[in-house]
Design a protein around this motif. Structure first.
Motif, PDB file in Angstrom:
ATOM      1  N   LEU A 199       1.080  -1.205   0.310  1.00 25.18           N
ATOM      2  CA  LEU A 199       0.002  -0.099   0.239  1.00 25.18           C
ATOM      3  C   LEU A 199       0.860   1.122  -0.039  1.00 25.18           C
ATOM      4  O   LEU A 199       0.417   1.955  -0.622  1.00 25.18           O
ATOM      5  CB  LEU A 199      -1.370   0.433   1.453  1.00 25.18           C
ATOM      6  N   ASN A 200       2.264   0.867   0.599  1.00 24.86           N
ATOM      7  CA  ASN A 200       2.897   2.019   0.750  1.00 24.86           C
ATOM      8  C   ASN A 200       3.584   2.250  -0.039  1.00 24.86           C
ATOM      9  O   ASN A 200       4.108   3.454  -0.190  1.00 24.86           O
ATOM     10  CB  ASN A 200       3.337   2.364   2.297  1.00 24.86           C
ATOM     11  N   ALA A 201       4.412   1.530  -0.971  1.00 25.32           N
ATOM     12  CA  ALA A 201       5.374   1.314  -1.341  1.00 25.32           C
ATOM     13  C   ALA A 201       5.418   2.025  -2.836  1.00 25.32           C
ATOM     14  O   ALA A 201       6.048   2.666  -3.502  1.00 25.32           O
ATOM     15  CB  ALA A 201       6.636   0.431  -1.288  1.00 25.32           C
ATOM     16  N   LEU A 202       4.168   1.891  -3.364  1.00 25.55           N
ATOM     17  CA  LEU A 202       3.403   1.502  -4.063  1.00 25.55           C
ATOM     18  C   LEU A 202       3.331   3.174  -5.281  1.00 25.55           C
ATOM     19  O   LEU A 202       3.579   4.070  -6.452  1.00 25.55           O
ATOM     20  CB  LEU A 202       2.380   0.456  -4.401  1.00 25.55           C
ATOM     21  N   PRO A 203       2.575   3.798  -4.273  1.00 25.78           N
ATOM     22  CA  PRO A 203       2.612   5.644  -4.297  1.00 25.78           C
ATOM     23  C   PRO A 203       4.182   6.066  -5.054  1.00 25.78           C
ATOM     24  O   PRO A 203       3.998   7.004  -5.844  1.00 25.78           O
ATOM     25  CB  PRO A 203       1.768   5.864  -3.567  1.00 25.78           C
ATOM     26  N   GLY A 204       4.962   5.583  -4.014  1.00 27.75           N
ATOM     27  CA  GLY A 204       6.038   6.024  -3.980  1.00 27.75           C
ATOM     28  C   GLY A 204       6.653   6.115  -5.642  1.00 27.75           C
ATOM     29  O   GLY A 204       7.156   6.710  -6.178  1.00 27.75           O
ATOM     30  N   ALA A 205       6.809   5.042  -5.600  1.00 17.55           N
ATOM     31  CA  ALA A 205       7.409   4.053  -7.004  1.00 17.55           C
ATOM     32  C   ALA A 205       6.516   4.792  -7.866  1.00 17.55           C
ATOM     33  O   ALA A 205       7.170   5.175  -9.307  1.00 17.55           O
ATOM     34  CB  ALA A 205       7.472   2.756  -7.342  1.00 17.55           C
ATOM     35  N   ALA A 206       4.749   5.213  -7.738  1.00 18.55           N
ATOM     36  CA  ALA A 206       4.338   6.116  -9.225  1.00 18.55           C
ATOM     37  C   ALA A 206       4.651   7.097 -10.004  1.00 18.55           C
ATOM     38  O   ALA A 206       4.247   7.399 -10.337  1.00 18.55           O
ATOM     39  CB  ALA A 206       3.160   5.416  -9.179  1.00 18.55           C
TER      40      ALA A 206
ATOM     41  N   ALA B 103      10.166   5.063  -3.556  1.00 16.47           N
ATOM     42  CA  ALA B 103       9.171   3.733  -3.530  1.00 16.47           C
ATOM     43  C   ALA B 103       9.831   3.635  -1.911  1.00 16.47           C
ATOM     44  O   ALA B 103       8.955   3.113  -0.986  1.00 16.47           O
ATOM     45  CB  ALA B 103       9.066   2.321  -3.359  1.00 16.47           C
ATOM     46  N   GLY B 104      11.282   3.784  -1.663  1.00 16.10           N
ATOM     47  CA  GLY B 104      11.378   3.553   0.194  1.00 16.10           C
ATOM     48  C   GLY B 104      10.715   4.574   0.718  1.00 16.10           C
ATOM     49  O   GLY B 104      10.462   4.769   2.149  1.00 16.10           O
TER      50      GLY B 104
END
Length: 412
Positions: A99-106, A122-123
């Motif tokens: 839930l929380n890494a994917l928004p950063g990667a996107a 993501a990190g």
């Protein structure tokens, strides 16, 4: 002599300002962390009154602050509690990462920064701040709440995940080969496992070794042991925070109680210094250009962290109020996110990544203590309004049922 006098004046002014800000926050009953961060901005690079000679000492004090925060958090729980929670909450760690890494990667991909920057961001968005959350739990008197072990389980899983993530991201940023990256990863995982095994299996022996009737000796041994283990853990590419937390887990009985009483004032002092140090290294001029994407990312990932905490607490059988408290408490990002962004800035992969990460963390490290305090009452108010009123004849029965279903929680 002149530089020594200047150091004393600067550091004394910082401590005095923190004390006054803490009193102000206590008067209005909210966490002083946002005020400490704003003080750091005022004293830091590009601020109203930049520091000079005391900055290096503040940096060391900040690192000690994080270590003490995690040590004190570990003292609240036993090794058996840790193992039990990790076994039952590992799925929460997977949900948390997704839930929380994917928004950063996107966001990194949408900005055209490439796959390596996507892994870095993501990190940054994935990892909550153990230091901030430990401080908030203490400030709000929630260390004994039923949802707190769930929060700690998520934090420990994140910190242990860093033992895998940091070697990988370091290898990606450095462009090293697969063999070198795999070796670093194996050393990090082995070190984390070793510290965990020692804490769980030999905790009683460690407590006996540390225990002393003399407060001075107890303080020196516990503090020295904690800093030593934290330093060794960091040298082996494992988080110093994880090492300190596991030292706290290993101590029990009179040793843990005595250490808690002796170290509480030191924790409060150095924790305040940690939050000031974070603000010191944020140039206010670098924030406006990246404020909108950072704010959008903060809104999205604040929601995903609340969802993570709510899901994990619900799975553990915590009441609705505790679920909202768990979610709101996990929102803050901090030290790990800054470390990750710092690695990327040093490698030079994307000039805008550093300011974006700094603005993002600054937003959530200020908002985090507020969501920890107000998510539960706000959610209770909104859900109460959305509920249809029960028939008058059923009011008494429904009230009794809600009392039966709601488990007792300290500080609810």
């Amino acid at each position: 002599m002149h530089s020594s006098a200047r150091f004393l004046i600067e550091f004394g002014a910082i401590i005095l300002a923190l004390g006054l800000l803490g009193r102000f926050a206590a008067r209005f009953q909210f966490s002083p962390i946002p005020l400490y961060l704003l003080a750091g901005l005022a004293f830091g690079e590009g601020g109203l009154l930049p520091l000079g000679t005391s900055e290096e000492f503040v940096a060391i004090g900040a690192e000690i602050g994080v270590i003490l925060l995690l040590l004190m958090l570990g003292l609240e729980y036993s090794a058996s509690d840790l193992v039990s929670n990790l076994k039952t909450q590992y799925s929460a760690g997977l949900v948390d990462a997704a839930l929380n890494a994917l928004p950063g990667a996107a966001m990194a991909l949408l900005l055209g920064w490439g796959p390596v920057a996507a892994v870095v961001l993501a990190g940054v968005t994935w990892i909550s701040s153990s230091g901030v959350i430990a401080k908030v739990l203490g400030d709000l008197g929630r260390l004994g709440n039923r949802e707190t072990p769930v929060i700690l389980s998520v934090l420990v899983l994140e910190d242990l995940s860093m033992a895998v993530y940091l070697p990988i991201i370091t290898a990606l940023l450095a462009g090293t080969g697969l063999a070198a990256g795999s070796l670093t990863l194996a050393v990090a995982l082995g070190a984390a496992a070793l510290v965990l095994i020692v804490a769980v299996r030999y905790g009683r022996h460690i407590s006996r070794f540390v225990s002393s009737d003399d407060p001075e000796k107890l303080l020196l041994v516990v503090l020295g042991l904690t800093l030593l283990v934290a330093g060794l853990a960091q040298q082996l590419q494992v988080s110093a925070a994880v090492g300190a937390f596991l030292v706290g887990i290993a101590l029990s009985g009179e040793a843990a109680e005595g250490a808690h009483n002796l170290l509480s004032p030191l924790r409060d002092l150095f924790a305040a210094v940690f939050f000031v140090f974070f603000g010191l290294h944020t140039d206010p001029a670098s924030i406006p250009p990246v404020l909108l994407p950072a704010l959008a990312l903060a809104v999205v990932t604040a929601g995903t962290k609340i969802a993570t905490g709510y899901w994990a607490a619900r799975r553990a059988g915590i009441s609705a109020k505790g679920r909202w408290r768990a979610g709101g408490t996990l929102v803050a990002r901090g030290e790990f996110s800054i470390v990750i962004a710092g690695l990327a800035v040093t490698s030079g992969i994307e000039p805008s990544l550093g300011p974006l990460a700094t603005a993002y963390v600054l937003i959530l490290v200020i908002v985090g203590p507020l969501t920890a305090r107000y998510t539960e009452p706000l959610a209770t108010l909104l859900t109460g309004r959305l509920r249809k009123p029960a028939p008058a004849s059923d009011t008494a029965d429904s009230g009794l049922e809600s009392v039966a279903e709601e488990p007792h929680e300290v500080g609810q």
